[in-house]
Design an enzyme around this catalytic site. Sequence first.
Site, mmCIF file in Angstrom:
data_model
loop_
_atom_site.group_PDB
_atom_site.id
_atom_site.type_symbol
_atom_site.label_atom_id
_atom_site.label_comp_id
_atom_site.label_asym_id
_atom_site.label_seq_id
_atom_site.Cartn_x
_atom_site.Cartn_y
_atom_site.Cartn_z
ATOM 1 N N THR A 12 5.331 -1.865 3.683
ATOM 2 C CA THR A 12 5.093 -3.105 4.419
ATOM 3 C C THR A 12 6.364 -3.935 4.566
ATOM 4 O OG1 THR A 12 2.800 -3.129 3.742
ATOM 5 C CG2 THR A 12 3.712 -5.243 4.363
ATOM 6 N N TYR A 25 -0.668 -4.203 11.260
ATOM 7 C CA TYR A 25 0.748 -3.843 11.415
ATOM 8 C C TYR A 25 0.931 -2.380 11.054
ATOM 9 C CZ TYR A 25 0.823 -3.958 6.331
ATOM 10 O OH TYR A 25 0.569 -3.702 5.011
ATOM 11 N N THR A 91 3.910 -1.128 -1.429
ATOM 12 C CA THR A 91 3.415 -1.627 -2.718
ATOM 13 C C THR A 91 2.259 -0.789 -3.281
ATOM 14 O OG1 THR A 91 1.888 -3.172 -1.653
ATOM 15 C CG2 THR A 91 4.092 -4.011 -2.191
ATOM 16 N N ASP A 92 1.588 0.000 -2.413
ATOM 17 C CA ASP A 92 0.396 0.730 -2.888
ATOM 18 C C ASP A 92 0.706 1.679 -4.035
ATOM 19 O OD1 ASP A 92 -0.986 -0.591 -0.944
ATOM 20 O OD2 ASP A 92 -1.385 1.158 0.315
ATOM 21 N N LYS A 164 -0.587 -2.812 -9.512
ATOM 22 C CA LYS A 164 -1.021 -3.669 -8.406
ATOM 23 C C LYS A 164 -2.430 -4.163 -8.717
ATOM 24 C CE LYS A 164 -1.058 -3.849 -3.372
ATOM 25 N NZ LYS A 164 -0.858 -3.159 -2.087
ATOM 26 N N GLU A 285 -14.899 6.688 -30.219
ATOM 27 C CA GLU A 285 -16.287 7.112 -30.013
ATOM 28 C C GLU A 285 -16.387 8.624 -29.874
ATOM 29 O OE1 GLU A 285 -18.758 4.653 -27.334
ATOM 30 O OE2 GLU A 285 -17.026 3.326 -27.199
#
Length: 328
Positions: A12, A25, A91-92, A164, A285
């Site tokens: 981006t 975009y 950023t993903d 993120k 557990e």
Amino acid sequence: MARVHILATGGTIAGRGSSDTSSSYRPGSVMIEQLIDSVPGLGALAEVTGEQFAQMSSQDMDEVVWQGLANRINKLFDADAADGVVVTHGTDTAEETGYFLHLTVTSDRPVVLTGSMRPATSLSADGPLNLYNAVSVAADRDARDRGVMLAINDDLHSARDVTKSSTTDVQTFISPGPGLLGTARLGRIRYFRRPKRLHTSQSSFSAFAQRRLPRVDILYSHAGMQPDLVRASVSLGVRGIVIAGVGNGNVPGPVVSALTDAVKAGVIVVRATRVGSGDVERGVELDDDALGFVVADQLNPQKSRILLQLCLAHELDRNAVQEAFFQY
Ligand code: ASP
């Protein structure tokens, strides 16, 4: 003056919309020269050079590009061609690329990822200031030996700890647990800590640039999760499975049985968690010793997958894999 080389990969921060208020975009549309030109004062921070390494949305990022990036950065530092490197990135999956580089870059010189939540053409685009801050950190001598970092929205994160947390918020990146590495805003950099776990020059992992990394799947746990997903992964030839477990890395009983069969078939099973913070501990557990499972400790599922891929590429056995999750 420090020499900072920028490797641009898209995202981006290089996105273009039809107008400055349009919400849609295309990521990865603006070239590195234009990104550099959009940041006033960059030349006063460092001798900056740019390279269009890739041009993609980071949802398309993969291991081959990671390996190529690690290789390129190692060559730049080995040849003493840069004092620091900045990687512009979507950023993903920035946290995944960052963690891969954190484990496979061999120098203690700074590598700083950055990106943006708003495209380059947007009103109040956040990319230019993020790039400015990232370059300032990459140019800073005190940034050495802090591993790979992400400089975004005035914060400085360790690539190991950052994740993120919001789909659209500009303040999306957080480092749950260990917390921020520091802050970087308009050339004023403050470091709060150094990463405690092994990274970069102390890491024994290499990027294996000529070889494909082994396949590791992430399976997401939930109430009513079916065991046949585990069997499907095993039949597709995975070498490892990371469970994004509920709570402290848990899965329903029938899935535990399927995972035990996978372990018997030679697959390494790592229990991570879908919860956004907290450690996954051994033997709480489930009897991990008896079942042959590895726990992720502090790594989220997507980073656990990367560490497991590198462990498998280095032919580590299950005990050594568990040790790696406690050390890296
Ligand atoms: N999908 C975009 C990417 O990761 C989002 C961003 O960069 O913020 O490339």
